[in-house]
Design a protein around this motif. Structure first.
Motif, PDB file in Angstrom:
ATOM      1  N   SER A   1       0.824  -1.212   0.000  1.00 42.02           N
ATOM      2  CA  SER A   1       0.000   0.000   0.000  1.00 42.02           C
ATOM      3  C   SER A   1       0.855   1.258   0.000  1.00 42.02           C
ATOM      4  O   SER A   1       0.565   2.233  -0.705  1.00 42.02           O
ATOM      5  CB  SER A   1      -0.921  -0.007   1.229  1.00 42.02           C
ATOM      6  OG  SER A   1      -1.766  -1.127   1.224  1.00 42.02           O
ATOM      7  N   MET A   2       1.937   1.239   0.774  1.00 39.98           N
ATOM      8  CA  MET A   2       2.813   2.406   0.826  1.00 39.98           C
ATOM      9  C   MET A   2       3.568   2.586  -0.485  1.00 39.98           C
ATOM     10  O   MET A   2       3.708   3.708  -0.991  1.00 39.98           O
ATOM     11  CB  MET A   2       3.793   2.267   1.988  1.00 39.98           C
ATOM     12  CG  MET A   2       4.767   3.416   2.127  1.00 39.98           C
ATOM     13  SD  MET A   2       3.937   4.999   2.402  1.00 39.98           S
ATOM     14  CE  MET A   2       3.357   4.742   4.078  1.00 39.98           C
ATOM     15  N   ARG A   3       4.041   1.490  -1.065  1.00 40.41           N
ATOM     16  CA  ARG A   3       4.771   1.596  -2.327  1.00 40.41           C
ATOM     17  C   ARG A   3       3.874   2.093  -3.455  1.00 40.41           C
ATOM     18  O   ARG A   3       4.329   2.774  -4.384  1.00 40.41           O
ATOM     19  CB  ARG A   3       5.370   0.239  -2.697  1.00 40.41           C
ATOM     20  CG  ARG A   3       6.553  -0.160  -1.845  1.00 40.41           C
ATOM     21  CD  ARG A   3       7.088  -1.519  -2.275  1.00 40.41           C
ATOM     22  NE  ARG A   3       7.645  -1.443  -3.617  1.00 40.41           N
ATOM     23  CZ  ARG A   3       8.908  -1.152  -3.888  1.00 40.41           C
ATOM     24  NH1 ARG A   3       9.746  -0.896  -2.890  1.00 40.41           N
ATOM     25  NH2 ARG A   3       9.352  -1.111  -5.130  1.00 40.41           N
ATOM     26  N   ALA A   4       2.588   1.746  -3.383  1.00 46.60           N
ATOM     27  CA  ALA A   4       1.665   2.248  -4.398  1.00 46.60           C
ATOM     28  C   ALA A   4       1.554   3.762  -4.341  1.00 46.60           C
ATOM     29  O   ALA A   4       1.405   4.428  -5.374  1.00 46.60           O
ATOM     30  CB  ALA A   4       0.283   1.614  -4.209  1.00 46.60           C
ATOM     31  N   GLN A   5       1.661   4.326  -3.127  1.00 48.62           N
ATOM     32  CA  GLN A   5       1.614   5.780  -2.992  1.00 48.62           C
ATOM     33  C   GLN A   5       2.908   6.443  -3.455  1.00 48.62           C
ATOM     34  O   GLN A   5       2.899   7.576  -3.931  1.00 48.62           O
ATOM     35  CB  GLN A   5       1.356   6.159  -1.521  1.00 48.62           C
ATOM     36  CG  GLN A   5       0.021   5.701  -0.978  1.00 48.62           C
ATOM     37  CD  GLN A   5      -1.141   6.457  -1.581  1.00 48.62           C
ATOM     38  OE1 GLN A   5      -1.000   7.609  -1.978  1.00 48.62           O
ATOM     39  NE2 GLN A   5      -2.297   5.802  -1.672  1.00 48.62           N
TER      40      GLN A   5
END
Length: 458
Positions: free
Chosen positions: A393-397
């Motif tokens: 989820s963080m890498r998607a941001q």
């Protein structure tokens, strides 16, 4: 006394002095040396005479005190008055208005640290700046075990290992880590930072050769500096360049005395965030006869199906790595560090590693905490999967192909502009949290914050 009487007196005195000098042992040698020296080099004779006179004057000069005596004697009331009037200069300059404002913005956590942290100003915020990946800090089972250990063993051993600081819980922790990783033995250090910086000089001495990645962290660089070995650098993550450096080292050492050679690198690089190609690294080690020192401070407990580190993630036998260094102060929520490997490698450190020998042993409470968290990772591997969901989820941001990155590129924002914008997003998140608005979601035990920067760019 006229002139003739004076000449007669000087002649008599000179003859008397000459006669007395001739009675001294070795006087004939001195006279012969002076005559030959004056005939051969009169300038040198004059310099020697000056030095002799200076030496005689120095010996006959009166002794004197080095303390100055020309100071003013003050009365007791004058001294007290001067002391009362004296105002010391500040050690640091007073805070400016901007510094005071920035200091007030610093988040100070009150109470335990977790996915949701309460600040001193009363706000409850999402904590993204923590190594508590699995929220073991909030696990009640670990808390009860730590309290029980604290009551049984006390706060700390108050002594160095191997003398009177090693306790049974330390031996159990070392055995648990060795069994968890899959090595013969393990040694536990009291501090995570000083583990790798002490392991390297314990094996690498002056004249040895170390080939290191250019992106290694600061603690590794300190260990390289302390070892005083010959350091060879290779491009970060470039196995071809590493092989070139290793081949050159082997060629230079051909026909010479056998020299110990090491490869020092990280599993998961602290400064870059990528991983080393461990299978290729092991192949080069076997080909050119090097030893590997692998720092898994940031990969131990995180990478791999059960968190055993890079060896598990890339399917490498841990016995092929000579030394595996890791931290117990990260996701395991304990303290200290460890070095795992062959039994002789571990035993050598117990008498030659400075950080182990000359530091107090790890507190028993932290040793037990490390063992408990390792057991939880083995018995409940689902927490690792939940952590990886958070990472995705963080890498998607933060993906360079995301809308956020495209907006930054299109606007031509500088680093200062981006930092200011992110600070505004953080403050906006604080306001949302204070007002009871959207505060993000928690995946597993770790929190993720929704993006608020899109509104700021409008």
């Amino acid at each position: 006394m006229d002139l003739s009487d004076a000449q007669e007196f000087l002649t008599t005195a000179l003859n008397t002095a000459t006669a007395a000098f001739q009675k001294l042992p070795g006087s004939a040698v001195i006279v012969r040396y002076v005559r030959s020296s004056y005939q051969n080099d009169p300038i040198r004779s004059a310099i020697e005479l000056i030095l002799v006179l200076f030496f005689i004057r120095y010996l006959l000069s009166p002794s004197y005190s080095t303390q100055k005596q020309n100071f003013i004697q003050l009365r007791e009331d004058e001294i007290d008055e001067l002391v009362d009037e004296w105002t010391p200069e500040p050690l640091v300059s007073p805070q400016t208005t901007l510094e005071a404002t920035e200091y007030e913005k610093l988040p100070v956590i009150v109470g335990a640290s977790g996915p949701k942290a309460r600040l001193s100003n009363g706000r409850t915020v999402t904590n993204l700046g923590s190594y508590n990946f699995y929220n073991f800090n909030g696990n009640e089972q670990i808390k009860d075990k730590a309290i029980q250990t604290l009551r049984t063993y006390g706060v700390g051993p108050c002594g160095p290992p191997q003398f009177y600081g090693t306790q049974d819980v330390h031996m159990k922790t070392e055995a648990d880590i060795a069994s968890y990783i899959g090595t013969e033995a393990c040694i536990v250090y009291a501090q995570a930072f000083s583990t790798i910086s002490s392991v390297i000089p314990a094996f690498c001495k002056r004249g040895d050769i170390i080939v290191a990645d250019r992106a290694v962290n600061f603690s590794i660089r300190r260990g390289l500096q302390i070892s005083r070995s010959n350091i060879k650098w290779y491009k970060h993550g470039d196995m071809d360049d590493l092989e070139r450096v290793m081949r050159k080292v082997v060629e230079e050492q051909s026909g010479k005395r056998l020299t110990r050679r090491f490869i020092v690198t990280e599993g998961l690089f602290e400064t870059v965030g990528d991983s080393v190609d461990l299978p290729r690294l092991v192949g080069l080690k076997e080909k050119y006869k090097f030893r590997i020192i692998l720092d898994e401070t940031w990969s131990f407990g995180v990478l791999g199906r059960t968190g055993r580190g890079l060896t598990e993630a890339q399917h490498v036998d841990p016995s092929q790595i000579d030394m595996i260094i890791g931290s117990l102060a990260g996701p395991l929520c304990a303290g200290g560090g460890f070095c795992a490997g062959a039994r002789d490698v571990v035993e050598h450190q117990r008498i030659s590693s400075a950080s182990f020998t000359f530091s107090a042993a790890l507190p028993a409470m932290l040793a037990v905490t490390a063992s408990e968290t390792l057991n939880m990772l083995q018995s409940n591997p689902d927490v690792i999967g939940l952590c990886r969901d958070n990472i995705k989820s963080m890498r998607a941001q933060l993906d360079p192909r995301s809308d956020w990155s495209e907006v930054i590129k299109s606007r031509g924002l500088t680093l200062d502009d981006q930092e200011r914008l992110l600070q505004e997003c953080t403050e906006e998140d604080f306001r949302y949290a204070k007002q009871g608005g959207p505060q993000g979601r928690v995946v597993g035990n770790t929190a993720c914050t929704p993006s608020l920067c899109d509104d700021r760019l409008e």
